[in-house]
Design a protein around this motif. Structure first.
Motif, PDB file in Angstrom:
ATOM      1  N   ALA A 112      29.419  41.645  41.884  1.00  0.00           N
ATOM      2  CA  ALA A 112      30.731  42.068  42.808  1.00  0.00           C
ATOM      3  C   ALA A 112      31.754  40.751  42.727  1.00  0.00           C
ATOM      4  O   ALA A 112      32.781  40.899  42.522  1.00  0.00           O
ATOM      5  CB  ALA A 112      30.639  42.770  43.769  1.00  0.00           C
ATOM      6  N   LYS A 163      32.765  39.825  38.976  1.00  0.00           N
ATOM      7  CA  LYS A 163      33.533  40.684  38.231  1.00  0.00           C
ATOM      8  C   LYS A 163      35.000  40.575  39.139  1.00  0.00           C
ATOM      9  O   LYS A 163      36.080  40.542  38.487  1.00  0.00           O
ATOM     10  CB  LYS A 163      33.001  42.157  38.343  1.00  0.00           C
ATOM     11  N   THR A 164      35.071  40.434  40.333  1.00  0.00           N
ATOM     12  CA  THR A 164      36.397  40.603  41.161  1.00  0.00           C
ATOM     13  C   THR A 164      36.828  39.169  40.862  1.00  0.00           C
ATOM     14  O   THR A 164      38.038  39.157  40.633  1.00  0.00           O
ATOM     15  CB  THR A 164      36.024  40.548  42.767  1.00  0.00           C
ATOM     16  N   LYS A 210      35.157  46.659  44.728  1.00  0.00           N
ATOM     17  CA  LYS A 210      35.805  45.889  43.559  1.00  0.00           C
ATOM     18  C   LYS A 210      37.157  46.506  42.966  1.00  0.00           C
ATOM     19  O   LYS A 210      38.134  45.594  42.690  1.00  0.00           O
ATOM     20  CB  LYS A 210      34.912  45.858  42.350  1.00  0.00           C
TER      21      LYS A 210
END
Length: 346
Positions: free
Chosen positions: A169, A172-173, A219
């Protein structure tokens, strides 16, 4: 025993020597890690074939370097430990092949180590290590798990992520906000300059019973907030702070529940996200409030490393456990299937 540890599960080549004849941190005679971040940055993530090739290129020189720093020769070793899973199959095979070849040539026992057990035991390398039973929060790579540790090698899964792990997370964030690879540490650094409370995101699955995690919705919340914002530098930092606070709060709430369920007050935290400053401070505050204890590995043992593999392998080798000469890895490996570490009767 002086045990050589080899870690090649993903994008770090790690080598270490641990001596069980010395207590705690003194037993770590030498360790070195080579990171492939620069290699994979061009692609925005780990490329398995490139990772395997780089392990081939770096592993033997790193073994020679580590032994030299420890003041040892291969003839001084008493055993070899290597990561056999979980991880990228090609990368795992590089470490396993070298470890098995060394063990065969030197007529030494070799033991396969579970990567996550290595992380779990890393805090025990320090001075004054905790004794089981305790609860472990494992936040490494694609794993976010709460584990009840009844004894070394006896693990009960209390909760885990249902989708993205905390580390995923973070990465990806960071990527959706345009931060460079690897995104997690970049996002945490950005959050240092963020305004607390300007953006408040959900604490996923804390409004219901249970110890499982889910970070994919969080997210998405951040994506929408970023898309609809002015996207100025301070706003980016404020969103990063809101995201980090949400993850830290969620992990802390679930850790408290896990301690209650396990009936103990000792928590250990391991894995790359365990290096996060805000998470460390929050969990230390929680432990103090409960009259308990939280233990972390030193920062350079949070990410993948050979020290945790050497230490975990040494415990199993001392218990008389070792592998056959077959080069075998297990890319998907349930930690609950591990044999308990029970010292041989003397």
């Amino acid at each position: 025993m002086k045990v050589l540890g080899i870690e090649t599960s993903c994008d770090e080549t790690g080598v270490a020597v641990y001596d069980t004849g010395r207590a705690g941190a003194d037993g770590l005679l030498a360790h070195a890690v080579y990171s492939q971040i620069a290699l994979h940055a061009e692609y925005g993530g780990v490329v398995p074939e490139l990772a395997s090739r780089d392990h081939v290129r770096k592993l033997l020189p790193l073994i020679r370097q580590t032994l030299a720093e420890a003041g040892l020769d291969t003839r001084d070793l008493d055993g070899v430990a290597y990561t056999a899973g979980p991880g990228l199959v090609g990368a795992l095979l590089v470490g396993a092949g070298v470890a098995r070849a060394l063990a065969w040539a030197l007529e030494l026992p070799a033991v396969a180590v579970h990567h996550m057990e290595g992380h779990l035991l890393a805090p025990l390398i320090e001075h004054d290590p905790p004794e089981p039973p305790f609860v472990a929060l494992l936040v490494s790579g694609g794993h976010t798990q709460l584990v009840a540790v009844d004894a070394i090698g006896r693990y009960r899964l209390l909760g885990e992520t249902l989708d993205d792990a905390a580390g995923e997370a973070f990465d990806k964030t960071a990527k959706l906000m345009g931060l460079p690879y690897p995104g997690g540490p970049q996002l945490a650094a950005l959050a240092e300059n963020g305004t607390p409370g300007r953006f408040r995101f959900a604490r996923p699955m804390t409004d219901r019973p249970g110890l499982d995690f889910s970070f994919s919705g969080l997210k998405t919340q951040v994506l929408l907030a970023w898309r609809d914002s002015d996207q100025l530098p301070q706003t980016k930092a404020d969103i990063a702070r809101g995201f980090e606070d949400a993850v830290v709060d969620t992990l802390a709430i679930k850790c408290g529940r896990a301690l209650d369920k396990a009936g103990c007050e000792t928590l250990i935290v391991a894995g790359g996200v365990g290096a996060n400053k805000r998470l460390r401070a929050r969990l230390q505050e929680m432990a103090a409030r409960r009259g308990g204890r939280v233990c972390f590995p030193r920062l350079d043992l949070c990410t993948d490393n050979g020290a945790m593999i050497a230490f975990a392998g040494a415990l199993r080798l001392e218990a008389g456990q070792h592998e056959s000469a077959e080069v075998k890895v297990t890319p998907r490996w349930d930690m609950a299937m591990l044999a308990p570490v029970v010292p041989e009767s003397r």
